[in-house]
Design a protein around this motif. Structure first.
Motif, short mmCIF file in Angstrom:
data_model
loop_
_atom_site.label_atom_id
_atom_site.label_comp_id
_atom_site.label_asym_id
_atom_site.label_seq_id
_atom_site.Cartn_x
_atom_site.Cartn_y
_atom_site.Cartn_z
N ILE A 59 6.52 -3.05 21.06
CA ILE A 59 5.90 -2.60 20.53
C ILE A 59 6.34 -1.12 19.60
O ILE A 59 6.92 -0.70 20.21
N GLY A 60 6.11 -0.96 18.34
CA GLY A 60 6.36 0.01 17.63
C GLY A 60 5.97 0.92 16.16
O GLY A 60 4.64 0.36 16.76
N ARG A 61 6.04 1.62 15.55
CA ARG A 61 5.52 2.38 14.80
C ARG A 61 6.36 2.72 13.51
O ARG A 61 7.63 2.87 13.71
N THR A 62 5.88 2.88 12.39
CA THR A 62 6.45 3.40 11.11
C THR A 62 5.70 4.21 10.65
O THR A 62 4.62 4.39 11.01
N MET A 63 6.59 5.48 10.16
CA MET A 63 6.03 6.51 9.80
C MET A 63 6.64 6.35 8.42
O MET A 63 7.90 6.43 7.63
N ILE A 64 5.10 6.45 7.65
CA ILE A 64 4.72 5.38 6.24
C ILE A 64 3.35 6.49 5.68
O ILE A 64 2.64 6.71 6.43
N ARG A 66 0.41 -1.16 0.11
CA ARG A 66 0.25 -0.05 -0.01
C ARG A 66 0.84 1.53 -0.04
O ARG A 66 0.37 2.39 0.00
N TYR A 67 2.37 1.32 0.66
CA TYR A 67 2.90 2.46 0.69
C TYR A 67 4.36 2.16 0.00
O TYR A 67 4.37 1.04 0.67
N GLU A 68 4.89 3.02 -0.19
CA GLU A 68 6.66 3.24 -0.59
C GLU A 68 7.30 3.79 0.35
O GLU A 68 7.05 5.20 0.29
N PRO A 69 8.41 3.01 0.67
CA PRO A 69 8.96 3.84 1.60
C PRO A 69 9.83 5.29 1.13
O PRO A 69 10.16 5.28 -0.50
N THR A 70 9.87 6.54 1.59
CA THR A 70 10.70 7.23 1.74
C THR A 70 12.16 7.73 2.36
O THR A 70 12.20 6.89 3.48
N LYS A 71 12.93 8.67 1.95
CA LYS A 71 13.66 8.85 2.32
C LYS A 71 13.42 9.48 4.35
O LYS A 71 13.65 9.39 4.92
N ASP A 72 11.86 9.66 4.54
CA ASP A 72 12.17 9.92 4.92
C ASP A 72 11.35 9.07 6.48
O ASP A 72 10.82 8.95 7.82
N THR A 73 11.11 8.20 5.63
CA THR A 73 10.51 7.04 6.17
C THR A 73 11.13 6.54 7.38
O THR A 73 12.68 6.08 7.20
N ILE A 74 10.80 6.18 9.08
CA ILE A 74 11.52 5.81 10.03
C ILE A 74 11.05 4.70 10.30
O ILE A 74 9.35 4.41 10.33
N THR A 75 11.58 3.95 11.51
CA THR A 75 10.59 2.76 11.57
C THR A 75 11.40 2.51 13.70
O THR A 75 12.52 3.14 13.53
N GLN A 76 10.21 3.22 14.19
CA GLN A 76 10.82 3.38 16.10
C GLN A 76 10.48 1.94 16.75
O GLN A 76 9.07 2.11 16.35
N VAL A 77 10.75 1.74 18.13
CA VAL A 77 10.13 0.28 18.58
C VAL A 77 11.07 0.73 20.33
O VAL A 77 12.31 1.37 20.55
N LEU A 78 10.14 0.71 21.24
CA LEU A 78 10.17 0.87 22.13
C LEU A 78 11.40 -0.29 23.25
O LEU A 78 11.79 -1.10 22.61
#
Length: 513
Positions: A149-154, A124-136
């Protein structure tokens, strides 16, 4: 208590507590967990002087978790830039969380995670240079599982995820990867036990979780990470704010009136308020203290997603003009010893708050056939999953279960619960002569904790078009041997795991061997 003796006679001095709060506020001003320190102060004051009421000059009433400084904390989460590529990111996540034991099949786990992300997110989404993943960095533990538990900006937004890990004699393994917000919300549900998780700055972790599980309220998130005392504080603040913004009156809760509890609600608020009656109707013969002990047991036990969490309050104030005349009369009739009434407030000496649900009996009276079939399946699942957690509900009538917005069935009447291992499940003896067949009362001996599952069919489901479906779907419910098997497994020390997510999304249908 020692503090009462130490502070006497200042303990009842208004100015003393006013000055103490000012000095205390100064002392805690630089704490990173200031909101917890405020709740501690409130708890001390309420314990020493429960009848003093809520006074903003003496207590921290409207302060909230977001009044704390959101300290920059590089230790909150790991960050993984999209430039690394998916394979490297997943390998680094696995590497960053060393559980101190061997993996069952680390490479397979990595590829299963990569496959899940490609199927759910990258289609559904294409990663860009701003895509980042964070995991507690903090691992969330509950029962037999550990959760990342984490999140990805995409795609211009945060996409949350949860990765559960399990462990058996063959090692650690990833069980699944969860992207569905509804499943995540259920994992943080009021019907689940609190996670065990370490956090240096609770408000910051709550802020992160609030971005990941956005439709959970702040007090629910504090509860979920084990700070239920402060969760209670945040709930009360939410309640006060709701009172200010609403005009409806408190009324009796819908459903059949209980023999032990009087229950009321505010129609515009998703909470019920439960009070222990002054006198119990037969056949109930317990004491008020015994009922309190049952509720305390539930608060400390594994709720396996099938029992509602509660908060206990003393000297709880409600504006008297918000109480309907019918409710006030019912309270005077049933819980009069717990009431203090003045010109401005109804003050309740003791009550429990609990999430509002539709009573199962009412739900079954009004839902369509397919929803009724699902509800009775859930009803039986609830009872059996509680059994696996060593809880026997006692009174299993449908009026004692509620249906959530997600159509999950939850048990909420605790006055008759017992440990499953204390019960004696028996087959009913077969009558051998005329006198036994037509005896007005049982002709065989029945001990206090004897249970005859065959008899459950007589009262469990009244709706005719789903009754047989329930009997067929949950035939084990009526078999004493099944109950005894669960007992034996518990007595052997086996921890029966109740998955907080659907089994069909697991990477492996069975535990790896």
């Amino acid at each position: 208590m020692a503090l009462e003796k130490e502070l006497s006679p200042e303990i009842t001095d208004y100015e003393f507590w006013h000055d103490t709060k000012l000095q205390y506020s100064n002392r805690i001003s630089n704490r990173k967990d200031k909101e917890l320190a405020e709740t501690f102060f409130n708890s001390v004051l309420r314990k020493i002087s429960p009848e003093s009421g809520i006074d903003e000059n003496l207590m921290y009433v409207h302060e909230g978790y977001d009044t704390c400084d959101l300290h920059t904390n590089e230790n909150l989460y790991h960050s993984y830039p999209s430039s690394w590529g998916l394979q490297k990111i997943i390998r680094k996540i696995i590497e960053d969380f060393d559980f101190g034991t061997q993996y069952f099949n680390k490479e397979e786990d990595i590829q299963l995670l990569v496959k899940a992300i490609r199927e759910v997110i990258l289609t559904r989404y294409e990663p860009t240079k701003d895509t980042i993943t964070q995991v507690l960095k903090s691992v969330f533990y509950r029962n037999k599982a550990a959760y990342l538990i984490g999140r990805t900006m995409i795609g211009g937004k945060w996409m949350p995820f949860i990765i559960p890990f399990l462990h058996n004699e063959n090692g650690i393994y990833v069980d699944t990867m969860i992207f569905d917000p509804k499943i995540m919300a259920h994992m943080f549900s009021f019907s689940r036990s609190y996670f065990m998780v370490q956090t240096e700055i609770p408000s910051q972790m709550v802020s992160f979780l609030n971005a990941v599980i956005s439709h959970k309220q702040i007090h629910e998130l504090y509860n979920a990470i084990g700070f239920n005392k402060h969760g209670k504080t945040e709930f009360y603040r939410d309640f006060l704010n709701h009172l200010d913004q609403s005009k409806d009156q408190f009324v009796l809760a819908e459903g059949i009136k209980g023999m032990v509890m009087t229950v009321f609600t505010l129609p515009s608020y998703n909470i019920v308020f439960k009070m222990i009656k002054d006198h119990f109707e037969p056949p109930k013969n317990m004491t008020r203290q015994e009922v309190k002990e049952k509720y305390k047991l539930v608060s400390q036990h594994d709720r396996v997603g099938r029992m509602a969490d509660t908060h206990e309050f003393e000297y709880f104030s409600i504006p008297i003009d918000r109480v309907s005349p019918e409710l006030l009369q019912e309270l005077k009739n049933t819980v009069n010893s717990l009431l203090i009434i003045n010109d401005e407030f109804l003050i309740i000496k003791h009550l429990y708050t609990e999430r509002k649900m539709i009573p199962l009996n009412i739900y079954l009276d009004n839902c369509d056939h397919e929803d009724a079939k699902y509800a009775v399946e859930e009803y039986g699942n609830s009872i059996l999953q509680l059994a696996q957690a060593n809880i026997f509900p006692g009174d299993m009538m449908t009026k004692n279960f509620g249906v959530t917005r997600q159509k999950r069935v939850i048990f909420y009447d605790y006055d008759e619960i017992e440990f499953l291992t204390d019960m004696n499940f028996r087959w009913k003896p077969k009558a051998e002569n005329y006198e036994q067949i037509y005896a007005a009362t049982p002709w065989y001996d029945i001990a206090k904790n004897d249970v005859f599952p065959e008899d459950f069919k007589r009262f469990m489901i009244g709706r005719a078009d789903v009754k047989q479906h329930f009997f067929d779907y949950h035939k084990d419910l009526f078999n004493p041997d099944h109950w005894n098997e669960i007992q034996n497994r518990i007595r052997k020390g086996e921890l029966l795991h109740a998955f907080p997510y659907p089994k069909e999304i697991r990477f492996r249908p069975e535990e790896p061997a």
